[in-house]
Design a protein around this motif. Structure first.
Motif, PDB file in Angstrom:
ATOM      1  N   LEU A 163       3.814  10.176   3.058  1.00 44.54           N
ATOM      2  CA  LEU A 163       2.884   9.278   2.362  1.00 44.54           C
ATOM      3  C   LEU A 163       3.315   9.098   0.908  1.00 44.54           C
ATOM      4  O   LEU A 163       3.283   7.985   0.372  1.00 44.54           O
ATOM      5  N   ALA A 164       3.711  10.198   0.269  1.00 43.30           N
ATOM      6  CA  ALA A 164       4.123  10.117  -1.140  1.00 43.30           C
ATOM      7  C   ALA A 164       5.311   9.164  -1.290  1.00 43.30           C
ATOM      8  O   ALA A 164       5.346   8.332  -2.206  1.00 43.30           O
ATOM      9  N   VAL A 165       6.270   9.261  -0.368  1.00 41.98           N
ATOM     10  CA  VAL A 165       7.432   8.367  -0.439  1.00 41.98           C
ATOM     11  C   VAL A 165       7.009   6.918  -0.190  1.00 41.98           C
ATOM     12  O   VAL A 165       7.435   6.000  -0.902  1.00 41.98           O
ATOM     13  N   MET A 166       6.154   6.705   0.805  1.00 46.48           N
ATOM     14  CA  MET A 166       5.701   5.329   1.090  1.00 46.48           C
ATOM     15  C   MET A 166       4.992   4.745  -0.129  1.00 46.48           C
ATOM     16  O   MET A 166       5.133   3.558  -0.434  1.00 46.48           O
ATOM     17  N   ALA A 167       4.229   5.581  -0.844  1.00 46.31           N
ATOM     18  CA  ALA A 167       3.514   5.103  -2.037  1.00 46.31           C
ATOM     19  C   ALA A 167       4.519   4.665  -3.107  1.00 46.31           C
ATOM     20  O   ALA A 167       4.358   3.616  -3.731  1.00 46.31           O
ATOM     21  N   CYS A 168       5.574   5.474  -3.305  1.00 43.63           N
ATOM     22  CA  CYS A 168       6.597   5.117  -4.294  1.00 43.63           C
ATOM     23  C   CYS A 168       7.319   3.833  -3.894  1.00 43.63           C
ATOM     24  O   CYS A 168       7.586   2.966  -4.729  1.00 43.63           O
ATOM     25  N   LEU A 169       7.626   3.708  -2.590  1.00 43.34           N
ATOM     26  CA  LEU A 169       8.290   2.484  -2.122  1.00 43.34           C
ATOM     27  C   LEU A 169       7.396   1.264  -2.372  1.00 43.34           C
ATOM     28  O   LEU A 169       7.867   0.222  -2.832  1.00 43.34           O
ATOM     29  N   ALA A 170       6.100   1.417  -2.092  1.00 42.40           N
ATOM     30  CA  ALA A 170       5.182   0.277  -2.263  1.00 42.40           C
ATOM     31  C   ALA A 170       5.145  -0.159  -3.733  1.00 42.40           C
ATOM     32  O   ALA A 170       5.176  -1.366  -4.028  1.00 42.40           O
ATOM     33  N   ILE A 171       5.104   0.802  -4.645  1.00 40.69           N
ATOM     34  CA  ILE A 171       5.089   0.441  -6.072  1.00 40.69           C
ATOM     35  C   ILE A 171       6.426  -0.232  -6.439  1.00 40.69           C
ATOM     36  O   ILE A 171       6.452  -1.277  -7.092  1.00 40.69           O
ATOM     37  N   GLY A 172       7.523   0.379  -5.992  1.00 48.43           N
ATOM     38  CA  GLY A 172       8.849  -0.177  -6.299  1.00 48.43           C
ATOM     39  C   GLY A 172       9.004  -1.592  -5.754  1.00 48.43           C
ATOM     40  O   GLY A 172       9.517  -2.484  -6.438  1.00 48.43           O
ATOM     41  N   PHE A 173       8.531  -1.820  -4.529  1.00 53.33           N
ATOM     42  CA  PHE A 173       8.621  -3.165  -3.933  1.00 53.33           C
ATOM     43  C   PHE A 173       7.734  -4.132  -4.726  1.00 53.33           C
ATOM     44  O   PHE A 173       8.095  -5.286  -4.939  1.00 53.33           O
TER      45      PHE A 173
END
Ligand code: M6R
Length: 364
Positions: A163-173
Motif C-alpha cells: 500500500l505504501a508503494v502504491m501511495a507513492c506511485l499515485a502521488i508520483g503519477f
C-alpha cells in the motif's frame, strides 16, 4: 526466529511501523516533501490506461492503488485478479502500462498475467518484495517493498508495504500528469511520513482489539464493510479472517448492503465497519444504522469524531488516530489484521500455517 512472539504473524504485525518507515524512506524525501520514484518503464503522463493485476491480498493492495491513482493522477485503471485477467483476453490499450503486485514475486497466475501483458505490448512495472524473484526479473521495471522476509502465510507487513508503494506511485503519477500541485504533493507526502508512528499507535490498541476478537470468535459468519479506498480493506479483513480463523466472512462495499447482504443480518452476525469521519462518513453510518435496526451487531473502527455518532447504535466502537482520507487504507488494514490474528489464536488454529494454504502459490 520468532523472538518473544508466539507466532511469526504476531511478530510481523509488530513490524508494521519499521517496515512502513523503511519502505516510505525509499520513495519519499522528508526534506523536500517530494516523491522520488526509481526509473519507470513508462511515462505516466503518456499512458492512456493502466492495468493492475495480482492475487489475494496483493490484489487488494492493487485495488486500493486503483482508487488512489484514479483520484490523484486522473489515469483510468482496470484492476482484476490475475486468475481472471489471464483468461479474459482483455483489449489492451496501445501504449498502455501495467502494475503487478506480489510479495513473493513467484505467484503462477500473476506471472501468467505478466507474460500476457508483455505479449500485448504493455510496459510492466512490478511491486515486489523479493528483488531476485522471477517477477522482478521478467518485468520491465520493479519497485521494491522493503518488508523483509514474511514467514506467516497470512500477509501482514508485506501488504501495508505494498500500500505504501502504491501511495507513492499515485502521488508520483499525479505530479507527472500535472494533476497535483507541489503543495498537494507536499501535503500527501507529509501525511505518508506520519503513517509509521500512527501505525505504532494502533498497535498499542492491541488489548482493545483482543476484546473485540473474543466476540467475533463466537460468530459463524462475519461481514466487513467499507467505502471508497476502504472497500478493498473490508475485503482484506474478510480474507484474513477466513484464511486463519476459518470463520466465514465477506467484505462488502457499504452501499451494497441493501442490494442483498442485509438479508443476512441478525444478532448472530457481527458487522465490522471501517468508518472514519470524512466525506463518506454519513453515508456509511446510515448503512450501519439500517443494519443495527435489523438487530445487527455493529463493531466499528473510526476516529475521535466518529465515536459519539456511532456509539448511538454500535455495540463496540474502537477509536483509531484521526488521519486524512489518503492514509486511512494503510492504517485501517492493521486493526483488521490484528483482529483476525486474535480470533485465530482464540480458536486455536495454526496461525502461521493455515490448513490448505501455501505461502507462495506457484501452481495454477
Ligand atoms: O506472493 P504474492 O503476494 O503474489 O501472494 C499473493 C497471495 O497468494 C497472497 O497475498 C495471499 O492471498 C495471502 N495468503 C493473504 O494473506
Amino acid at each position: 526466529g520468532k523472538g518473544n512472539y508466539r507466532h511469526f504473524m504476531e511478530k510481523e504485525l509488530h513490524e508494521h511501523p519499521a517496515v512502513l518507515g523503511d519502505t516510505l524512506r525509499q520513495y519519499l524525501d522528508p526534506k523536500t516533501l517530494e516523491v522520488r520514484l526509481p526509473r519507470l518503464p513508462f511515462d505516466p503522463a503518456r499512458v492512456p490506461r493502466l492495468t493492475i493485476s495480482a492475487c489475494g491480498s496483493a490484489f487488494l493492495a492493487g485495488a486500493v492503488g486503483r482508487y488512489w491513482i484514479e483520484e490523484l493522477a486522473r489515469l483510468p485503471v482496470d484492476a482484476d485478479v490475475a486468475s481472471e485477467f489471464r483468461y479474459r483476453d482483455p483489449p489492451l490499450a496501445e501504449g498502455g502500462a501495467a502494475i503487478l503486485v506480489s510479495q513473493s514475486g513467484e505467484t503462477a497466475d500473476t506471472m501468467a498475467a505478466l507474460r500476457l501483458l508483455k505479449a500485448g505490448g504493455q510496459k510492466v512495472l512490478s511491486v515486489v518484495n523479493v528483488p531476485e524473484s522471477s517477477m522482478a526479473r521478467e518485468s520491465d521495471g520493479a519497485v521494491l517493498t522493503v518488508a523483509g522476509p514474511e514467514i506467516g502465510v497470512a500477509s501482514t507487513k508485506a501488504f501495508t508495504a505494498q500500500l505504501a508503494v502504491m501511495a507513492c506511485l499515485a502521488i508520483g503519477f499525479g505530479r507527472a500528469r500535472r494533476e497535483l500541485s507541489t503543495l498537494d504533493e507536499g501535503r500527501l507526502t507529509q501525511a505518508l511520513l506520519e503513517v509509521p508512528s500512527q501505525a505504532a499507535q494502533i498497535l498499542e490498541q492491541d488489548a482493545q482489539i483482543r476484546d473485540l476478537a473474543a466476540e467475533v470468535a463466537k460468530a459463524r459468519d462475519v461481514l466487513f464493510l467499507g467505502r471508497g479506498s476502504l472497500y478493498p480493506i473490508a475485503l482484506e479483513g474478510a480474507l484474513k479472517l477466513k484464511e486463519i480463523s476459518y470463520i466465514h466472512a465477506e467484505g462488502y462495499a457499504a452501499g451494497e448492503m441493501k442490494h442483498g447482504p442485509i438479508a443476512l443480518i441478525d444478532s448472530a452476525v457481527p458487522v465490522i465497519a471501517l468508518c472514519p469521519t470524512g466525506p463518506l462518513f454519513e453515508k456509511t453510518a446510515s448503512n450501519l444504522q439500517e443494519a443495527a435496526a435489523r438487530g445487527g451487531r455493529i463493531m466499528a473502527f473510526t476516529d475521535a469524531d466518529g465515536v459519539a455518532p456511532l456509539s448511538r447504535f454500535a455495540e463496540h466502537v474502537i477509536e483509531l488516530p484521526k488521519v486524512g482520507a489518503f492514509s486511512t487504507p494503510i492504517l485501517y488494514a492493521i486493526p483488521v489484521q490484528l483482529l483476525a490474528y486474535h480470533v485465530a489464536v482464540l480458536k486455536g488454529t495454526d496461525v502461521d500455517q493455515p490448513r490448505n494454504l501455501a505461502k507462495s502459490v506457484t501452481v495454477e
